[in-house]
Design a protein around this motif. Structure first.
Motif, PDB file in Angstrom:
ATOM      1  N   PRO A 265      57.350  25.268  93.805  1.00  0.00           N
ATOM      2  CA  PRO A 265      58.460  26.385  94.424  1.00  0.00           C
ATOM      3  C   PRO A 265      59.434  27.043  93.466  1.00  0.00           C
ATOM      4  O   PRO A 265      59.868  28.290  93.573  1.00  0.00           O
ATOM      5  N   GLU A 266      59.670  26.990  92.318  1.00  0.00           N
ATOM      6  CA  GLU A 266      60.457  27.378  91.270  1.00  0.00           C
ATOM      7  C   GLU A 266      59.531  28.143  90.235  1.00  0.00           C
ATOM      8  O   GLU A 266      60.065  28.919  89.375  1.00  0.00           O
ATOM      9  N   ALA A 267      58.441  27.806  89.857  1.00  0.00           N
ATOM     10  CA  ALA A 267      57.785  28.240  88.709  1.00  0.00           C
ATOM     11  C   ALA A 267      57.480  30.034  88.883  1.00  0.00           C
ATOM     12  O   ALA A 267      57.276  30.449  90.143  1.00  0.00           O
ATOM     13  N   ARG A 268      57.240  30.441  87.857  1.00  0.00           N
ATOM     14  CA  ARG A 268      56.806  31.961  87.788  1.00  0.00           C
ATOM     15  C   ARG A 268      55.400  32.007  88.167  1.00  0.00           C
ATOM     16  O   ARG A 268      54.561  31.072  87.307  1.00  0.00           O
ATOM     17  N   ILE A 269      54.826  32.705  89.149  1.00  0.00           N
ATOM     18  CA  ILE A 269      53.487  32.531  89.494  1.00  0.00           C
ATOM     19  C   ILE A 269      52.705  33.953  89.405  1.00  0.00           C
ATOM     20  O   ILE A 269      53.028  34.942  89.718  1.00  0.00           O
ATOM     21  N   PHE A 270      51.751  33.847  88.201  1.00  0.00           N
ATOM     22  CA  PHE A 270      50.908  35.177  88.008  1.00  0.00           C
ATOM     23  C   PHE A 270      49.490  34.968  88.705  1.00  0.00           C
ATOM     24  O   PHE A 270      49.214  33.827  89.033  1.00  0.00           O
ATOM     25  N   ILE A 271      48.881  36.143  89.184  1.00  0.00           N
ATOM     26  CA  ILE A 271      47.921  35.858  89.937  1.00  0.00           C
ATOM     27  C   ILE A 271      46.985  37.193  89.704  1.00  0.00           C
ATOM     28  O   ILE A 271      47.265  38.450  89.039  1.00  0.00           O
TER      29      ILE A 271
ATOM     30  N   PRO B 229      32.001  40.270  83.366  1.00  0.00           N
ATOM     31  CA  PRO B 229      32.555  40.993  82.142  1.00  0.00           C
ATOM     32  C   PRO B 229      33.309  42.221  82.230  1.00  0.00           C
ATOM     33  O   PRO B 229      34.180  42.595  81.366  1.00  0.00           O
ATOM     34  N   ARG B 230      33.132  43.000  83.262  1.00  0.00           N
ATOM     35  CA  ARG B 230      33.623  44.243  83.486  1.00  0.00           C
ATOM     36  C   ARG B 230      35.122  43.887  83.998  1.00  0.00           C
ATOM     37  O   ARG B 230      35.945  44.774  83.468  1.00  0.00           O
ATOM     38  N   LYS B 231      35.381  42.954  84.195  1.00  0.00           N
ATOM     39  CA  LYS B 231      36.895  42.660  84.906  1.00  0.00           C
ATOM     40  C   LYS B 231      37.653  41.895  83.455  1.00  0.00           C
ATOM     41  O   LYS B 231      38.891  41.891  83.737  1.00  0.00           O
ATOM     42  N   ASP B 232      36.874  41.521  82.572  1.00  0.00           N
ATOM     43  CA  ASP B 232      37.251  40.871  81.430  1.00  0.00           C
ATOM     44  C   ASP B 232      38.247  39.761  81.832  1.00  0.00           C
ATOM     45  O   ASP B 232      39.595  39.944  81.199  1.00  0.00           O
ATOM     46  N   PRO B 233      38.015  38.875  82.445  1.00  0.00           N
ATOM     47  CA  PRO B 233      38.910  37.829  82.708  1.00  0.00           C
ATOM     48  C   PRO B 233      39.497  36.856  81.506  1.00  0.00           C
ATOM     49  O   PRO B 233      40.676  36.321  81.458  1.00  0.00           O
ATOM     50  N   ILE B 234      38.533  36.767  80.621  1.00  0.00           N
ATOM     51  CA  ILE B 234      38.965  36.008  79.402  1.00  0.00           C
ATOM     52  C   ILE B 234      40.323  36.894  78.541  1.00  0.00           C
ATOM     53  O   ILE B 234      41.017  36.020  78.218  1.00  0.00           O
ATOM     54  N   THR B 235      40.180  38.038  78.423  1.00  0.00           N
ATOM     55  CA  THR B 235      41.431  38.599  77.942  1.00  0.00           C
ATOM     56  C   THR B 235      42.716  38.397  78.830  1.00  0.00           C
ATOM     57  O   THR B 235      43.854  37.992  78.150  1.00  0.00           O
ATOM     58  N   ALA B 236      42.424  38.544  80.096  1.00  0.00           N
ATOM     59  CA  ALA B 236      43.636  38.194  80.997  1.00  0.00           C
ATOM     60  C   ALA B 236      44.176  36.686  80.700  1.00  0.00           C
ATOM     61  O   ALA B 236      45.248  36.392  80.908  1.00  0.00           O
TER      62      ALA B 236
ATOM     63  N   LEU C 237      47.153  32.263  88.798  1.00  0.00           N
ATOM     64  CA  LEU C 237      46.203  31.838  89.797  1.00  0.00           C
ATOM     65  C   LEU C 237      44.891  32.878  89.681  1.00  0.00           C
ATOM     66  O   LEU C 237      45.083  33.960  89.694  1.00  0.00           O
ATOM     67  N   VAL C 238      43.702  32.028  89.569  1.00  0.00           N
ATOM     68  CA  VAL C 238      42.641  33.085  89.442  1.00  0.00           C
ATOM     69  C   VAL C 238      41.791  32.941  90.630  1.00  0.00           C
ATOM     70  O   VAL C 238      41.073  31.900  91.102  1.00  0.00           O
ATOM     71  N   LEU C 239      41.809  34.219  91.431  1.00  0.00           N
ATOM     72  CA  LEU C 239      41.084  34.458  92.772  1.00  0.00           C
ATOM     73  C   LEU C 239      39.723  34.997  92.626  1.00  0.00           C
ATOM     74  O   LEU C 239      39.950  35.915  91.899  1.00  0.00           O
ATOM     75  N   GLY C 240      38.905  34.621  93.305  1.00  0.00           N
ATOM     76  CA  GLY C 240      37.462  35.363  93.343  1.00  0.00           C
ATOM     77  C   GLY C 240      36.488  34.529  92.459  1.00  0.00           C
ATOM     78  O   GLY C 240      36.421  33.536  92.116  1.00  0.00           O
ATOM     79  N   ASP C 241      35.373  34.943  92.740  1.00  0.00           N
ATOM     80  CA  ASP C 241      34.014  34.272  92.376  1.00  0.00           C
ATOM     81  C   ASP C 241      33.129  35.253  91.310  1.00  0.00           C
ATOM     82  O   ASP C 241      33.499  36.687  91.314  1.00  0.00           O
ATOM     83  N   GLY C 242      32.168  34.845  90.789  1.00  0.00           N
ATOM     84  CA  GLY C 242      31.397  35.653  89.783  1.00  0.00           C
ATOM     85  C   GLY C 242      30.578  34.842  88.859  1.00  0.00           C
ATOM     86  O   GLY C 242      30.777  33.836  88.770  1.00  0.00           O
ATOM     87  N   VAL C 243      29.855  35.714  88.199  1.00  0.00           N
ATOM     88  CA  VAL C 243      28.935  35.068  87.063  1.00  0.00           C
ATOM     89  C   VAL C 243      29.646  34.464  85.947  1.00  0.00           C
ATOM     90  O   VAL C 243      29.208  33.378  85.323  1.00  0.00           O
TER      91      VAL C 243
ATOM     92  N   PHE D  50      41.516  27.900  89.172  1.00  0.00           N
ATOM     93  CA  PHE D  50      40.523  28.622  89.704  1.00  0.00           C
ATOM     94  C   PHE D  50      40.272  28.260  91.321  1.00  0.00           C
ATOM     95  O   PHE D  50      40.100  27.040  91.555  1.00  0.00           O
ATOM     96  N   LEU D  51      40.840  29.314  91.917  1.00  0.00           N
ATOM     97  CA  LEU D  51      40.558  29.120  93.487  1.00  0.00           C
ATOM     98  C   LEU D  51      39.597  29.623  94.206  1.00  0.00           C
ATOM     99  O   LEU D  51      39.110  29.462  95.464  1.00  0.00           O
ATOM    100  N   GLY D  52      38.501  30.138  93.657  1.00  0.00           N
ATOM    101  CA  GLY D  52      37.423  30.864  94.208  1.00  0.00           C
ATOM    102  C   GLY D  52      37.689  32.001  95.096  1.00  0.00           C
ATOM    103  O   GLY D  52      38.917  32.538  95.128  1.00  0.00           O
ATOM    104  N   ARG D  53      36.778  32.450  96.007  1.00  0.00           N
ATOM    105  CA  ARG D  53      37.095  33.170  97.020  1.00  0.00           C
ATOM    106  C   ARG D  53      37.871  32.699  98.079  1.00  0.00           C
ATOM    107  O   ARG D  53      37.418  31.757  98.508  1.00  0.00           O
TER     108      ARG D  53
END
Length: 368
Positions: free
Chosen positions: A195-201, A208-215, A230-236, A253-256
């Motif tokens: 409830p109180e934490a800062r949540i990033f998403i 690789p095109r989205k470069d989630p590792i850098t994020a 929170l990392v939403l979505g799926d992929g290779v 990691f919450l998937g799709r």
């Protein structure tokens, strides 16, 4: 006047969401929309959403190979039955097939949602990507008008499509909008978020095109210990990422998910380290929900934040330390103003209604 929209599928993704916003806001007293998909739908489809709008939705039901063999004949038969005055296609398959089949009496509009020589190469490799890009542009030159979703793509094309004009993407503000503090608290409880934490998403494909590792690395370097990502979505890259960051309690990691808008409304900040975009739907959705966005400084992101104080949240592409510095510089005392500025960006011209009005003006121009 019958307008036929031709797409590969109605898979739940950015391009489909853009099409939905376009037809949802279409002037039905002037245009009657039909939607035709080339391939069978998967489980993640918005087919029923389009039907609920009262739109006649049909499918050729062809795979990629059968589409090559039977696509022309099947599309010609649907054109004879629907009798559109204008066909609006999107995607390399739909654009190319329509170019081959449409009679000259039918106007064709195509929407180009990427810079092919960058996007296709990153997705399919240099040889296949270059061939696909050249084939796509070869066909697009035969279209009456090509709508580019961003000024950034227009600049990258450097005049290769003379009939191109810019129609920027827009977001459905009925679905994506600011939630008040009471609703945000209820959403966090229901979604089992602190409830109180800062949540990033982040939302979208994990490739690789989205470069989630850098994020993720930038977040971990610059976040406070109670912050959550929170990392939403799926992929290779999903399984690799889950393994790499399995020891971190700050990354989830919450998937799709089907309720992306609720996770956005329950969050505080959005992150995208993408290397290439068209005009990213995910960023527009986040801004509409009032999330200040920490974004890689590619031209497509800069275009959205043009003239906004939120441009200070752009960081050097591929640089996780630059992202970490953005996180460290976030000012809690200025957060309410930042949320208001995020929503104001959408109100200034990035709504689905605004986008649809531009397309309808284009249709009227071409049909006059």
């Amino acid at each position: 006047m019958n307008v036929l929209y031709v797409v590969s599928t109605l898979k739940r993704c950015g391009p489909t969401n853009q099409l939905f916003g376009l037809v949802k806001n279409l002037d039905r007293s002037r245009f009657t929309p039909f939607v035709l998909t080339l391939s069978p739908e998967t489980g993640e489809s918005r087919w029923d959403d389009f039907v609920a709008l009262g739109i006649n939705v049909q499918s050729l039901g062809l795979g990629r190979l059968s589409g090559l063999l039977k696509g022309r004949k099947a599309l010609s038969a649907r054109l004879s039955a629907i009798k559109p005055v204008l066909v609006h296609s999107q995607g390399i398959r739909a654009d190319s097939l329509c170019v081959q089949v449409l009679p000259r009496s039918v106007v064709q509009v195509a929407t180009l949602r990427n810079y092919p020589f960058k996007d296709y190469v990153m997705s399919f490799g240099r040889v296949q990507g270059e061939l696909m890009a050249r084939w796509h542009l070869f066909n697009l030159r035969k279209v009456n008008a090509v709508a580019l979703v961003s000024n950034a793509i227009h600049g990258m094309l450097q005049g290769r499509l003379l009939q191109a004009r810019v129609v920027q993407n827009g977001v459905d503000v009925d679905r994506y909008h600011l939630a008040d503090s009471a609703k945000r608290a209820l959403l966090r409880e229901r979604l089992e978020l602190p409830p109180e934490a800062r949540i990033f998403i982040s939302t979208g494909h994990l490739d690789p095109r989205k470069d989630p590792i850098t994020a993720i690395n930038g977040f971990l370097e610059g976040a406070r210990k109670e912050d959550q990502f929170l990392v939403l979505g799926d992929g290779v890259l999903r399984e690799e990422l889950k393994g790499r960051y399995s020891s971190s309690r700050q990354i989830r990691f919450l998937g799709r998910v089907a309720n992306v808008q609720e996770y956005l409304q329950a969050s505080d900040y959005f992150i995208s380290a993408s290397l290439a975009e068209g005009l990213p739907n995910a960023v527009l959705e986040a801004l509409a929900c009032g999330l200040p966005c920490l974004l890689s400084d590619i031209a497509e992101h800069s275009e959205i934040l043009l003239g906004s104080n939120l441009r200070s949240l752009l960081f050097s592409t591929g640089n996780n330390e630059a992202l970490a510095e953005c996180l460290r510089g976030l000012d809690d005392s200025n957060y309410a103003q930042a949320r208001a500025e995020a929503v104001a960006i959408i109100s200034s011209g990035f709504s689905a209604a605004h986008m649809s009005a531009h397309y309808q003006a284009l249709y009227k121009e071409l049909l006059s």
